[in-house]
Scaffold this active site. Structure first.
Site, short mmCIF file in Angstrom:
data_model
loop_
_atom_site.label_atom_id
_atom_site.label_comp_id
_atom_site.label_asym_id
_atom_site.label_seq_id
_atom_site.Cartn_x
_atom_site.Cartn_y
_atom_site.Cartn_z
N TYR A 187 0.82 -1.22 0.00
CA TYR A 187 0.00 0.00 0.00
C TYR A 187 0.85 1.26 0.00
CZ TYR A 187 -4.06 2.89 1.35
OH TYR A 187 -5.07 3.82 1.40
N SER A 206 0.89 -7.86 1.60
CA SER A 206 -0.03 -6.84 2.08
C SER A 206 -1.02 -6.48 0.97
CB SER A 206 0.74 -5.63 2.60
OG SER A 206 -0.11 -4.76 3.31
N GLN A 207 -1.05 -5.21 0.52
CA GLN A 207 -1.91 -4.87 -0.62
C GLN A 207 -1.59 -5.78 -1.80
OE1 GLN A 207 -2.90 -0.74 -2.66
NE2 GLN A 207 -0.88 -1.41 -3.29
N ASP A 261 -0.22 -9.12 13.86
CA ASP A 261 -0.41 -8.15 12.77
C ASP A 261 -1.71 -7.37 13.00
OD1 ASP A 261 -0.64 -6.74 10.40
OD2 ASP A 261 -0.29 -8.47 9.11
N HIS A 320 3.01 -6.69 11.11
CA HIS A 320 2.73 -6.68 9.67
C HIS A 320 3.98 -6.94 8.82
CE1 HIS A 320 0.26 -6.14 6.23
NE2 HIS A 320 0.89 -5.07 5.81
#
Length: 324
Positions: free
Chosen positions: A92, A186-187, A272, A301
């Site tokens: 992100y 992640s993203q 996370d 994360h």
């Protein structure tokens, strides 16, 4: 930081009911048909990186709306091809960065493509792709842009771009389309799950601590960004919950995971607070294909970071060998 979600045995069994729209598949078929109606031309321009062990091309391809999307394509310097192909999606507010940042997969003998996510690239890594589409009122960030309607939501454009990224990367003469892997963290992990459903002939996928999953739980469980952008939007736009959740239901990684078929490697970190573990396990547990998950009990994360990269370097070649 401490454990804040379910205990691991409950996470492994967690299979929530996702409020999926009846026209989910029709929506994405229409989106991709509209995207593919534009000129599919791809340009590969050689660039000098100073790295003698690989060759790199500056890539431009047509994404959603025919908008130009950037990326880097790299391969071992002496490769003749066809090579197994890794298509990667970044986290992100990152970007495609500079080409020397993506040497791992070419050094392992793969062709590699990193897609620049439109409108991002001002946090962590620099990006080069604008998003020319405006939106109604939104909270700072990307999570609420166009969120009043699935047709205008930001991630409709991003997921469509990602499908086109796979098609663009496969068109390079050094790439082997039959041995294509999609991966990201992640993203990028959430985008990978979408691509795994929308590009059904992938050889494997790897979703590292994936974002964009189980929105209904995520926005009420964590105060961390980026999910908190949605909560702050709803804090101001009172009474819009039903509209927002309806839009997000077309983009939920759990629904995409349920349509996946390629061998899949997931990872999750139990501390996370950005991508809560229950949201990751919801996607993993919904995945019907062959799958594995790496669990990092004391990480946030960052997840497995370099350890997860090492796991991917071991797992991906094995998955490809089984696929041929």
């Amino acid at each position: 930081m401490a454990l804040f979600d379910m205990p691991l045995p409950e996470l492994r069994a967690y299979r929530p009911q996702i409020d999926e729209p009846d026209d989910f598949d029709a929506f994405w078929a229409k989106t991709l048909a509209e995207t593919r109606a534009h000129d599919p031309a791809v340009s590969f321009e050689p660039v000098e990186t100073g790295l003698t062990g690989l060759r790199t091309w500056d890539v431009t391809f047509a994404g959603f709306g025919g908008h130009p999307i950037k990326g880097w394509f790299s391969a071992p310097a002496d490769a003749e091809g066809p090579l197994p192909l890794v298509v990667q999606f970044h986290g992100y507010n990152g970007g495609r960065s500079l080409p020397h940042c993506w040497g791992m997969w070419p050094l392992a003998g793969f062709a590699h493509f990193i897609m620049d996510v439109r409108g991002q690239g001002s946090g962590g890594n620099v990006g080069d792709t604008p998003d020319p589409v405006g939106s109604g009122p939104s909270h700072a960030g990307f999570m609420t842009r166009g969120i009043a309607d699935p047709e205008s939501y930001y991630y409709r454009r991003v997921y469509a771009d990602a499908v086109r990224a796979v098609e663009a990367a496969r068109s390079h003469p050094l790439a082997d389309p039959a041995r294509t892997v999609a991966l990201g963290g992640s993203q990028g992990g959430g985008i990978t799950l979408a691509v795994g459903a929308l590009v059904p002939d992938l050889a494997a996928i790897a979703a590292d601590v994936p974002f964009l999953c189980h929105f209904g739980r995520a926005v009420t469980l964590t105060d961390s960004n980026p999910y908190a952008e949605i909560a702050r939007y709803l804090k101001m736009h009172r009474g819009k919950e039903e509209t927002v959740l309806r839009t997000l239901s077309y983009f939920d990684g759990v629904s995409f995971a349920a349509r996946g078929s390629a061998p899949a490697l997931f990872s999750v970190a139990l501390m996370d607070q950005v991508c809560p573990p229950s949201t990751v396990f919801a996607a993993h547990n919904a995945y019907p294909g062959e799958k594995e998950i790496e669990v990092y009990p004391f990480n946030g994360h960052e997840g497995g970071a370099m350890f997860q990269e090492a796991a991917q370097l071991r797992w991906v070649p094995k998955a490809l060998n089984r696929a041929v």
